[in-house]
Design an enzyme around this catalytic site. Sequence first.
Site, PDB file in Angstrom:
ATOM      1  N   ASP A   1     122.322  -1.914 -83.939  1.00 16.82           N
ATOM      2  CA  ASP A   1     122.810  -2.633 -82.769  1.00 16.82           C
ATOM      3  C   ASP A   1     123.316  -1.595 -81.772  1.00 16.82           C
ATOM      4  OD1 ASP A   1     123.782  -5.611 -81.931  1.00 16.82           O
ATOM      5  OD2 ASP A   1     125.121  -4.070 -81.140  1.00 16.82           O
TER       6      ASP A   1
ATOM      7  N   ASP B   1     126.342 -12.436 -87.265  1.00 18.78           N
ATOM      8  CA  ASP B   1     127.108 -12.700 -86.036  1.00 18.78           C
ATOM      9  C   ASP B   1     126.258 -13.160 -84.850  1.00 18.78           C
ATOM     10  OD1 ASP B   1     125.789 -10.325 -85.651  1.00 18.78           O
ATOM     11  OD2 ASP B   1     127.562  -9.111 -85.247  1.00 18.78           O
ATOM     12  N   HIS B   2     124.964 -12.802 -84.829  1.00 16.28           N
ATOM     13  CA  HIS B   2     124.167 -13.031 -83.617  1.00 16.28           C
ATOM     14  C   HIS B   2     123.566 -14.433 -83.523  1.00 16.28           C
ATOM     15  CE1 HIS B   2     124.553  -8.865 -82.622  1.00 16.28           C
ATOM     16  NE2 HIS B   2     123.661  -8.935 -81.651  1.00 16.28           N
TER      17      HIS B   2
ATOM     18  N   ARG C   1     112.951  -0.775 -81.232  1.00 17.57           N
ATOM     19  CA  ARG C   1     112.454  -1.943 -81.970  1.00 17.57           C
ATOM     20  C   ARG C   1     111.154  -1.629 -82.725  1.00 17.57           C
ATOM     21  NH1 ARG C   1     111.761  -5.977 -77.269  1.00 17.57           N
ATOM     22  NH2 ARG C   1     113.947  -5.397 -77.125  1.00 17.57           N
TER      23      ARG C   1
ATOM     24  N   SER D   1     113.587   0.176 -76.189  1.00 19.09           N
ATOM     25  CA  SER D   1     114.388   0.123 -77.413  1.00 19.09           C
ATOM     26  C   SER D   1     113.643   0.778 -78.568  1.00 19.09           C
ATOM     27  CB  SER D   1     114.707  -1.324 -77.760  1.00 19.09           C
ATOM     28  OG  SER D   1     113.590  -1.922 -78.349  1.00 19.09           O
TER      29      SER D   1
ATOM     30  N   ARG E   1     128.028  -6.301 -71.350  1.00 18.23           N
ATOM     31  CA  ARG E   1     126.788  -6.332 -70.551  1.00 18.23           C
ATOM     32  C   ARG E   1     126.807  -7.523 -69.612  1.00 18.23           C
ATOM     33  NH1 ARG E   1     122.449  -3.917 -74.789  1.00 18.23           N
ATOM     34  NH2 ARG E   1     123.218  -1.826 -74.389  1.00 18.23           N
TER      35      ARG E   1
HETATM   36 FE1  SF4 Z   1     127.512  -9.253 -80.282  1.00 19.12          FE
HETATM   37 FE2  SF4 Z   1     126.265  -7.255 -79.078  1.00 19.12          FE
HETATM   38 FE3  SF4 Z   1     127.777  -8.950 -77.675  1.00 19.12          FE
HETATM   39 FE4  SF4 Z   1     128.903  -7.260 -79.297  1.00 19.12          FE
HETATM   40  S1  SF4 Z   1     127.702  -6.753 -77.476  1.00 19.12           S
HETATM   41  S2  SF4 Z   1     129.404  -9.418 -79.126  1.00 19.12           S
HETATM   42  S3  SF4 Z   1     127.447  -7.158 -80.989  1.00 19.12           S
HETATM   43  S4  SF4 Z   1     125.877  -9.415 -78.762  1.00 19.12           S
END
Ligand code: SF4
Length: 753
Positions: free
Chosen positions: A160, A95-96, A644, A642, A448
Amino acid sequence: MAFDFDLIQSVYKQMATKITNARETLNRPLTYTEKILLSHLHGTSELKNYTRGIDYVNFSPDRVAMQDATAQMAILQFMQAGRDKVAVPSTVHCDHLIQAKEGAKKDLQRAESTNKEVYDFLSSASQKYGIGFWKPGAGIIHQVVLENYAFPGGMMIGTDSHTPNAGGLGMVAIGVGGADAVDVMTGLSWELKFPKVIGIKLTGKLNGWCSAKDVILKVAGILTVKGGTGSIVEYFGEGAQSLSCTGKGTICNMGAEIGATTSLFGFDNQMYDYLSATDRKSVAELAYQYKDHLTGDQEVYDNPEAYFDQVIEIDLNNLEPYINGPFTPDLATPLSQFAETAKAKGWPLNMEVGLIGSCTNSSYEDIARAASIAQQALDKKIEFKADFTVTPGSEQVRYTVDRDNLLPVFEKIGGTVLSNACGPCIGQWARHNAENLEENSIMTSFNRNFAKRNDGNPKTHGFVASPEIVTAFSIAGRLDFNPITDTLINKDGQEVQLDPPTGDTLPPRGFNVEDLGFVAPQEHININIIISPESDRLQELTPFKPWDGKDMVDLPLLIKAKGKCTTDHISMAGPWLKYRGHLDNISNNLLIGAVNFFNEETNHIKNQITGTYDTVPSVARDYKANSILSVIVGDENYGEGSSREHAAMEPRHLNVGVVLVRSFARIHETNLKKQGILALTFANHSDYDKILEGDRFAIKGLDHFATGKPVQVEITHQDNSSEVVVANHTYNSLQIEWFKAGSCLNYIKNINK
Ligand code: SF4
């Protein structure tokens, strides 16, 4: 069928006994959070009254989910562990890596070709190791998990930070780094500090323009971006039960924005209906049978102050829509004050783009309510002033809202439907004015809104709101607008007003889809995973060398980092994201953000072989080429940020033997141990000041390296004077074995032999 009914049944069977035992042992009623955590204790953790926020506890999660950017290194590491299959059900979601540019079809085609190598790797590795694979275009990890895998009472980890979305279906779902995912996939326990529990009581019922998103936008305003740190947020009350399951998911998803470990709701009729609608009636029935275990004890909710660490109450009857931002998700402004605030603060009043969807807000209900506003624009002949995009969260949602004529409404108003992927939410957005770095405002239904998050422009003011509010503001194209009170002028010159949104919670004709985009793991399959040695995006990992049994002597200082040194300073993100599957290439960002104590510059350190100054990765590579181990010295809370694992793998790859700091961020310290680096702290914090440029180190007596026993570090300065400082460590006996084996993965591989 993507979900595993037998797994859920076995979780429920054990849960009943474990919860009864836990209630007896703790001698008090239990929150729902505690019920799930205590029924998922790993065999190495005893059942007892853990001190919240203090004790570290080992758990056994039921599932693992990984998105494509983080799955690469997680799977590359898993390949090192010598296991044939993953130990718990796991999935990969592509998805990313899909950039939003021209619309769903073309964007997906371009991504499939640009990222072919990465997708081929993830898909073949998934087949080999028994991992469910969700192809590019199938959807965003959290929406797909909610639709297929989440279940009340379950526990999962995901690579994630918005993994908590599954709390909308009553699951403890926690975002972690790839190394943690590898532990669980190899069958090891997973460690977490036993969390505090914040109780949020919801009363009343949403009405008018308000949606579930406004609950979390208000909570973010109350708790701020740090208020949930180390805590699980548990929602309860009649108001909680009135919210749709996907609305609950939105609230839990954005719990990440208050720093919460995760958020969750107890099982109720809304979850029953959602499970049934998403083809999991059998799970809904099973959960109903165990429903008493799938929520907190009534005594807890009757007297919440006695059982939660903090209690907040929100009356949904009186809630109003919120718009949060810019630049931080906790700057919450109620809609009634937004226009005045925007003017007073000088935010750019012209709103250029409205973006709805993403993993946070792309349910059937979200799209239906936003479409009801867009339809009004068509009916009342009002033009959209802002550009508009829709990002469906999954192919199942996209197909269904298209079939039900909701998606075409957005196309009629000139909107663009993007791929079922992260796109603009993660900066994968080829915005038409990307080269233009002017101040501007956009509004999204994402989670975000940090500077540069969506389009890379630090002057883009990103505001976060519900999809219906974003749609209304996109019609007006201005921030100084209030859809509840203000009118707009239509194409006929008439004054018109928008009515509150309407929309079904679940599709009346049921969900439908032609191709889910899922490839199930097969039982017996023999696949060779081929990674081209020429690839610049993927690189097979080579096991790190085991400890040679000797003391470490004559190690040059690589860098003495000054002040804050987060995982971003150690392994930067942004343009380096594309190298997440190639350890050697991504190591070219090692510590390039850290400040050199001696010249206060970044990425400019002394090479002790040549006496010249160079970048951190170049100097580290020179030491490596000469088979020299080196030492990183750091300040307080080194490695915060994070989880990571690249921040620990890169120094190990470039021959760093020791990281010696005033104090560590705990997760990074564990990551260093996992990669076989000696992670030490100054017993006397002021000894940090003794480290001079050009110092060399010796760690002696390593053959007696033992739990709880400090280590002597001999420092030799350039003038040949030397001194010994004492360093502490937190290695337990297992972690000492990791060190000796060269890494945790080497250790696992050895015991598998
Ligand atoms: Fe993708 Fe993270 Fe945005 Fe959700 S918050 S759409 S998982 S990038």
